[in-house]
Design a protein around this motif. Sequence first.
Motif, PDB file in Angstrom:
ATOM      1  N   MET A   1      33.833  79.028  53.625  1.00  0.00           N
ATOM      2  CA  MET A   1      34.875  78.825  54.631  1.00  0.00           C
ATOM      3  C   MET A   1      34.312  77.943  55.749  1.00  0.00           C
ATOM      4  O   MET A   1      33.200  78.147  56.221  1.00  0.00           O
ATOM      5  CB  MET A   1      35.333  80.170  55.210  1.00  0.00           C
ATOM      6  N   MET A   2      35.134  76.945  56.180  1.00  0.00           N
ATOM      7  CA  MET A   2      34.698  76.037  57.231  1.00  0.00           C
ATOM      8  C   MET A   2      34.982  76.644  58.598  1.00  0.00           C
ATOM      9  O   MET A   2      36.009  77.308  58.803  1.00  0.00           O
ATOM     10  CB  MET A   2      35.413  74.692  57.104  1.00  0.00           C
ATOM     11  N   SER A   3      34.092  76.386  59.538  1.00  0.00           N
ATOM     12  CA  SER A   3      34.293  76.840  60.916  1.00  0.00           C
ATOM     13  C   SER A   3      35.091  75.806  61.689  1.00  0.00           C
ATOM     14  O   SER A   3      35.333  74.690  61.210  1.00  0.00           O
ATOM     15  CB  SER A   3      32.943  77.075  61.589  1.00  0.00           C
ATOM     16  N   CYS A   4      35.511  76.177  62.888  1.00  0.00           N
ATOM     17  CA  CYS A   4      36.279  75.245  63.722  1.00  0.00           C
ATOM     18  C   CYS A   4      35.452  74.011  64.070  1.00  0.00           C
ATOM     19  O   CYS A   4      35.971  72.886  64.097  1.00  0.00           O
ATOM     20  CB  CYS A   4      36.753  75.948  64.982  1.00  0.00           C
ATOM     21  N   GLU A   5      34.149  74.202  64.360  1.00  0.00           N
ATOM     22  CA  GLU A   5      33.299  73.077  64.706  1.00  0.00           C
ATOM     23  C   GLU A   5      33.181  72.103  63.551  1.00  0.00           C
ATOM     24  O   GLU A   5      33.280  70.877  63.733  1.00  0.00           O
ATOM     25  CB  GLU A   5      31.919  73.598  65.118  1.00  0.00           C
ATOM     26  N   GLU A   6      32.943  72.619  62.343  1.00  0.00           N
ATOM     27  CA  GLU A   6      32.844  71.746  61.174  1.00  0.00           C
ATOM     28  C   GLU A   6      34.158  71.041  60.881  1.00  0.00           C
ATOM     29  O   GLU A   6      34.188  69.871  60.482  1.00  0.00           O
ATOM     30  CB  GLU A   6      32.416  72.565  59.958  1.00  0.00           C
ATOM     31  N   THR A   7      35.282  71.737  61.111  1.00  0.00           N
ATOM     32  CA  THR A   7      36.588  71.134  60.838  1.00  0.00           C
ATOM     33  C   THR A   7      36.896  70.022  61.812  1.00  0.00           C
ATOM     34  O   THR A   7      37.399  68.946  61.421  1.00  0.00           O
ATOM     35  CB  THR A   7      37.678  72.215  60.905  1.00  0.00           C
ATOM     36  N   ARG A   8      36.595  70.220  63.097  1.00  0.00           N
ATOM     37  CA  ARG A   8      36.890  69.196  64.108  1.00  0.00           C
ATOM     38  C   ARG A   8      36.097  67.914  63.838  1.00  0.00           C
ATOM     39  O   ARG A   8      36.554  66.821  64.164  1.00  0.00           O
ATOM     40  CB  ARG A   8      36.565  69.723  65.498  1.00  0.00           C
ATOM     41  N   GLN A   9      34.897  68.045  63.268  1.00  0.00           N
ATOM     42  CA  GLN A   9      34.090  66.857  62.993  1.00  0.00           C
ATOM     43  C   GLN A   9      34.684  65.982  61.891  1.00  0.00           C
ATOM     44  O   GLN A   9      34.355  64.795  61.805  1.00  0.00           O
ATOM     45  CB  GLN A   9      32.668  67.284  62.599  1.00  0.00           C
ATOM     46  N   THR A  10      35.565  66.534  61.069  1.00  0.00           N
ATOM     47  CA  THR A  10      36.149  65.767  59.947  1.00  0.00           C
ATOM     48  C   THR A  10      37.642  65.556  60.092  1.00  0.00           C
ATOM     49  O   THR A  10      38.270  65.001  59.173  1.00  0.00           O
ATOM     50  CB  THR A  10      35.874  66.518  58.626  1.00  0.00           C
ATOM     51  N   LEU A  11      38.260  65.976  61.209  1.00  0.00           N
ATOM     52  CA  LEU A  11      39.716  65.849  61.340  1.00  0.00           C
ATOM     53  C   LEU A  11      40.172  64.398  61.371  1.00  0.00           C
ATOM     54  O   LEU A  11      41.234  64.056  60.844  1.00  0.00           O
ATOM     55  CB  LEU A  11      40.185  66.574  62.606  1.00  0.00           C
ATOM     56  N   SER A  12      39.398  63.519  62.009  1.00  0.00           N
ATOM     57  CA  SER A  12      39.798  62.119  62.077  1.00  0.00           C
ATOM     58  C   SER A  12      39.853  61.503  60.681  1.00  0.00           C
ATOM     59  O   SER A  12      40.807  60.792  60.323  1.00  0.00           O
ATOM     60  CB  SER A  12      38.824  61.354  62.975  1.00  0.00           C
ATOM     61  N   LEU A  13      38.819  61.791  59.857  1.00  0.00           N
ATOM     62  CA  LEU A  13      38.848  61.313  58.476  1.00  0.00           C
ATOM     63  C   LEU A  13      39.956  61.994  57.671  1.00  0.00           C
ATOM     64  O   LEU A  13      40.564  61.384  56.773  1.00  0.00           O
ATOM     65  CB  LEU A  13      37.483  61.559  57.818  1.00  0.00           C
ATOM     66  N   TYR A  14      40.225  63.250  57.992  1.00  0.00           N
ATOM     67  CA  TYR A  14      41.282  63.993  57.285  1.00  0.00           C
ATOM     68  C   TYR A  14      42.648  63.378  57.541  1.00  0.00           C
ATOM     69  O   TYR A  14      43.445  63.191  56.609  1.00  0.00           O
ATOM     70  CB  TYR A  14      41.252  65.455  57.745  1.00  0.00           C
ATOM     71  N   VAL A  15      42.915  62.997  58.812  1.00  0.00           N
ATOM     72  CA  VAL A  15      44.196  62.390  59.142  1.00  0.00           C
ATOM     73  C   VAL A  15      44.330  61.021  58.480  1.00  0.00           C
ATOM     74  O   VAL A  15      45.423  60.627  58.039  1.00  0.00           O
ATOM     75  CB  VAL A  15      44.353  62.302  60.671  1.00  0.00           C
TER      76      VAL A  15
END
Length: 263
Positions: A1-15
């Motif tokens: 499971m990904m944490s909030c910190e790990e998720t925020r680091q990849t949100l720009s690429l995700y979008v």
Amino acid sequence: MMSCEETRQTLSLYVDDCVSLPARVAIDEHLDRCPVCRAEVAELRSLTRSLSLMTRPKPPVHLTDTISDLLTIEAAARRQAPPPSIGRRIARFLEPRLMPYSVGSFASVIMFTLMLSALRPHFIALREAALQNSNGVIVELPEYDLYQPVSKEAFAASRAPIGELSPSLNPRGSLAALTRNYVDPRNSSREADDMIVVADVFSNGVASVSGVVQPPRDKRMLDEFESALRQDPAFVPASMDRRPDTMRVVFAVQKVDVDDRNF
């Protein structure tokens, strides 16, 4: 499971849809449970849509012609310019190659200057000591024979570094004999006493008392001192010390009471 910190680091690429499929699945699972990260994704998507709706600025109509004209003018100026001299060509060739060496040499000069400034007082002291010798000639000090009296030449040579500042006592003179007598344990009748006098020393080693700063308790001590100065030269000649012909010195003379039981 990904944490909030790990998720925020990849949100720009995700979008921008630039993440791998396993990473997208993990982000989706996290977004399903985290409203904070979902709100950040929504804000990024809104910003992306706003940027995509902006119109691109159009370049001036004559921009291409202007650039072409400037390039033509520059080319014509270079053709009309005189060819660089041989020295200028050599400078252009050497400048990128010698620049690192020049910086290193400049740094070395700075370090050498700092070291020389720090050592300068020591060099001056060594130079003054060398100049006090006979015109740069090193004076070899004679070896003393404990069974022979010290000559005035040998004593003056041993004081070469400081003879210019203070006269050397004549080891065979009456003043030297008087000072030795003051510490002779056999003279038990003498009491300890001291005095401070000012004397003028002349070029031939003769001296005379010019003033009394602190008289002794026993007046005979001053009389003995003046008598020793008159009997023979109390000091070596000025030529041996390389000092001025006339010099004024201050004497602090002490008569010491020595316990003869130690001898």
